[in-house]
Design a protein around this motif. Sequence first.
Motif, PDB file in Angstrom:
ATOM      1  N   SER A   1       0.829  -1.209   0.000  1.00  0.00           N
ATOM      2  CA  SER A   1       0.000   0.000   0.000  1.00  0.00           C
ATOM      3  C   SER A   1       0.862   1.257   0.000  1.00  0.00           C
ATOM      4  O   SER A   1       0.510   2.251  -0.639  1.00  0.00           O
ATOM      5  CB  SER A   1      -0.967  -0.002   1.187  1.00  0.00           C
ATOM      6  OG  SER A   1      -0.264  -0.089   2.409  1.00  0.00           O
TER       7      SER A   1
ATOM      8  N   ALA B   1       2.143   1.669  -3.566  1.00  0.00           N
ATOM      9  CA  ALA B   1       1.072   2.148  -4.452  1.00  0.00           C
ATOM     10  C   ALA B   1       0.843   3.639  -4.253  1.00  0.00           C
ATOM     11  O   ALA B   1       0.633   4.381  -5.219  1.00  0.00           O
ATOM     12  CB  ALA B   1      -0.216   1.368  -4.188  1.00  0.00           C
ATOM     13  N   MET B   2       0.890   4.090  -3.001  1.00  0.00           N
ATOM     14  CA  MET B   2       0.681   5.503  -2.721  1.00  0.00           C
ATOM     15  C   MET B   2       1.815   6.352  -3.306  1.00  0.00           C
ATOM     16  O   MET B   2       1.572   7.399  -3.894  1.00  0.00           O
ATOM     17  CB  MET B   2       0.575   5.750  -1.218  1.00  0.00           C
ATOM     18  CG  MET B   2       0.286   7.202  -0.881  1.00  0.00           C
ATOM     19  SD  MET B   2       0.598   7.631   0.830  1.00  0.00           S
ATOM     20  CE  MET B   2       2.329   7.346   0.991  1.00  0.00           C
TER      21      MET B   2
ATOM     22  N   THR C   1      -5.157   6.505  -3.118  1.00  0.00           N
ATOM     23  CA  THR C   1      -4.058   5.677  -2.622  1.00  0.00           C
ATOM     24  C   THR C   1      -3.687   6.037  -1.188  1.00  0.00           C
ATOM     25  O   THR C   1      -3.297   5.164  -0.420  1.00  0.00           O
ATOM     26  CB  THR C   1      -2.827   5.764  -3.543  1.00  0.00           C
ATOM     27  OG1 THR C   1      -2.441   7.130  -3.693  1.00  0.00           O
ATOM     28  CG2 THR C   1      -3.103   5.140  -4.886  1.00  0.00           C
TER      29      THR C   1
ATOM     30  N   GLU D   1      -6.175   4.230   0.835  1.00  0.00           N
ATOM     31  CA  GLU D   1      -5.849   2.803   0.907  1.00  0.00           C
ATOM     32  C   GLU D   1      -4.713   2.553   1.888  1.00  0.00           C
ATOM     33  O   GLU D   1      -4.724   1.572   2.633  1.00  0.00           O
ATOM     34  CB  GLU D   1      -5.487   2.272  -0.477  1.00  0.00           C
ATOM     35  CG  GLU D   1      -6.674   2.183  -1.414  1.00  0.00           C
ATOM     36  CD  GLU D   1      -6.285   1.849  -2.841  1.00  0.00           C
ATOM     37  OE1 GLU D   1      -5.086   1.579  -3.108  1.00  0.00           O
ATOM     38  OE2 GLU D   1      -7.186   1.852  -3.697  1.00  0.00           O
TER      39      GLU D   1
END
Length: 122
Positions: A34, A37-38, A46, A49
């Motif tokens: 995560s 992804a951010m 993101t 998330e």
Amino acid sequence: MKLTMLAVFVLTIFVSGCATTEKPMYDYGTYSESFYAMKKDAGAETVGEWKMALENIINESNQEALRVPPGVYANLGYIHLKANNTEKAISYFEQEQQTYPESEIFMSNLIKKSNLQGNDKL
């Protein structure tokens, strides 16, 4: 006879070295995925998330009676600080400081700066 004893000894050490019944100290869950992804595609979705992943790590750690991994409270506090939720940010910084006393100086500085940021809004 000596060769058989040596083989049994080596096999016993090998098998006992592979078996472990100890619980891990902590579990990072999907932290890495995560966070990556951010950073790769920064945006509100993101960040949300990543925030949810951090909250899940805390909840799962509490359910499994594991220590919350280092930095999780601090990262969650930082997300709240960026969202101008100073009280919640400070709460997470304090939890990080209590869980990991070695972070006291860093967390104390973040708490001071967060208080200043919160007072600027008044």
